[in-house]
Design an enzyme around this catalytic site. Structure first.
Site, PDB file in Angstrom:
ATOM      1  CB  SER A 244      -0.891   0.016   1.238  1.00 17.11           C
ATOM      2  OG  SER A 244      -0.098   0.313   2.373  1.00 17.11           O
ATOM      3  CE  LYS A 245      -2.092   6.773  -2.449  1.00 16.92           C
ATOM      4  NZ  LYS A 245      -3.463   7.027  -2.199  1.00 16.92           N
ATOM      5  NE  ARG A 246       0.758   0.469   6.292  1.00 14.95           N
ATOM      6  CZ  ARG A 246       1.588  -0.559   6.439  1.00 14.95           C
ATOM      7  NH1 ARG A 246       2.751  -0.391   7.009  1.00 14.95           N
ATOM      8  NH2 ARG A 246       1.241  -1.754   6.031  1.00 14.95           N
ATOM      9  N   GLY A 248       5.639   3.382   0.630  1.00 17.10           N
ATOM     10  CA  GLY A 248       6.443   4.343  -0.113  1.00 17.10           C
ATOM     11  C   GLY A 248       6.234   4.235  -1.599  1.00 17.10           C
TER      12      GLY A 248
END
Ligand code: GLU
Length: 464
Positions: A244-246, A248
């Site tokens: 996910s975006k987490r 990076g």
């Protein structure tokens, strides 16, 4: 055998992320492997979330990875008339029907089913059946159109990745294929497209497994040939959680920005859920020759940034110095570093590529040769022993006249340490710091050769 036709069908609601890029790569490679056709289709019917910027971002990502499509991009929003035409044909054929159930009635039905601990589903009240009398359509309710899903039997397919999957038709209620305002719905559009575009192999994320039985039933009702489905498992981040975006850099173009080469990303993505024995490093061409649906793993693939960096370095080392320099130059320019007037960038990158796993790390490393170096006094003090000062002065005198080539410079260093009774690092270390501001550099003779006589003399003159 029918010619292979695959498609990549992104919804343009964001950038091309790593998972999408892998789906595109596998679809592209399968078409290439079989001399087939790769179609790009933009599934933009979710008008609230689709943007032209996202379409461009997806196309940019595919261009960067050189995943060239042969047909399209086709936009679903431009195919509305076709969907409506097919809906009319289905109504005429009796494979679809009008349903006048209101929102309130559906809510009441759902509440009733939930109270009985049943799965909420449409109960087929407007579904025409032999011998059944339908209610009179209310004049004030605009109807939706539902697909007449088979009631009995199973819908099954041999998923090229997951194996055989079977769903009882009793599990599927009659899907709405057109809303009350006439707009066709997602699963229906996908079917018409795959049919019209002659798609033989649907390679997509396994978040679509649940849609597949419905799509197969619709395709069958249309008299369309059902394609082969290959559902790719999801990609997990380095930490084992869903990517996910987490994590990076999930946008493909972020990898470009971060200094990765497209060849490295392609090689990396190819191994994300697919294997060819123990092979880790292979070209795009080799991948196309090897690729098939039979060696895709059904389990989730885990992202491994270190491996990507390792591959990236491999491909950076593979590049001729001139090409590598051409890729580093704009990165230096973006930081306001002008390479004109400095040492050869080609030589600099060749010297530092062994220590750099991204183009950005490489740009960081060579930047010192194009900026004024002011050695940190503490670092210098740490490496510059008193007894080395005369040796440095002597070395500077030698530098003024030595033949400008690495062996001669190396000989001069050796001669100087011998004359002053020093160990090699006693001279090499302060030279490194004085010339680059860093204690860690490639071989100091090569660094000196790179900087050039004038530059070295100027730096050594600053020797405190
Ligand atoms: N538009 C869908 C998505 O972006 C893909 C649909 C498909 O491949 O059938 O997830």
């Amino acid at each position: 055998m029918k010619p292979v036709r695959t498609r990549f069908a992104p919804s343009p609601t964001g950038y091309l992320h790593i998972g999408g890029a892998r789906t595109a790569l596998f679809s592209w490679a399968y078409a290439r492997r079989h001399g087939g056709t790769f179609v790009l289709r933009i599934e933009d019917t979710d008008v609230a979330r689709s943007t032209p910027e996202a379409v461009q971002a997806i196309i940019d990502g595919m261009n960067w990875l050189e995943l060239t499509h042969d047909e399209g991009p086709f936009y679903q929003m431009q195919r509305m008339e076709r969907y409506k035409e097919v809906i009319q044909q289905m109504l005429a054929a009796g494979t679809a029907y009008h349903c006048y159930t209101t929102r309130e009635e559906l809510d009441a039905l759902r509440a009733e089913q939930e109270a009985k601990k049943e799965k909420p589903r449409y109960d087929g009240r407007w579904r025409p059946e032999a011998g059944k009398t339908l209610p009179t359509p209310p004049a004030d309710v605009p109807p939706v159109i539902r697909f007449k899903n088979p009631k009995d039997g199973v819908v099954a397919w041999d998923d090229a990745v997951k194996g055989r999957i079977e769903i009882a038709n009793a599990e599927l209620d009659d899907l709405i294929i057109a809303r009350a305002d006439g707009t066709p719905t997602y699963n229906f559009c996908v079917c018409v497209d795959d049919w019209d575009m002659g798609i033989t192999h649907v390679i997509r994320g396994d978040d679509h497994v649940n849609n597949t039985p419905r799509q197969i039933n619709i395709l069958a009702a249309l008299g369309a040939e059902v394609p082969i489905y290959a559902h790719l498992s999801m990609i997990l981040g380095d930490d084992g959680a869903k990517l996910s975006k987490r994590h990076g850099a999930v946008s493909v173009m972020q990898y470009d920005e971060d200094g990765y080469l497209p060849e490295a990303v392609i090689n990396y993505l190819a191994r994300l859920g697919w294997s060819h024995g123990d092979d880790e490093v292979f070209s795009r061409q080799q991948f196309v020759e090897w690729f098939g649906l039979d060696h895709i793993t059904a389990s989730a693939a885990q992202f491994n940034t270190e491996k990507l960096q390792w591959l990236n370095q491999h491909y950076m080392k593979q590049l001729p110095a001139a090409e590598l320099a051409a890729k580093v130059a704009p990165r230096l320019a973006a930081r306001g570093v002008d390479v004109a007037g400095g040492p050869s960038l080609e030589k600099a990158v060749a010297l530092y590529v062994d220590r750099s796993n991204t183009l950005n790390v490489l740009a960081d490393a060579v930047e010192v040769f194009y900026t004024t170096v002011t050695p940190n006094p503490e670092l210098l003090a740490q490496h510059l022993a008193e007894e080395a000062r005369p040796a440095i002065a002597d070395f500077a005198a030698g530098i003024a006249t030595v033949d400008w080539e690495i062996p001669a410079i190396a000989a001069l260093i050796k001669e100087t340490v011998g004359k002053h009774g020093l160990k090699m690092p006693k001279l090499a270390m302060p030279l490194r710091v004085l010339l680059t501001g860093q204690a860690q550099t490639p071989s100091v003779d090569a660094v000196i050769e790179l900087i050039g006589r004038e530059g070295v003399l100027a730096a050594l003159k600053k020797n405190p």
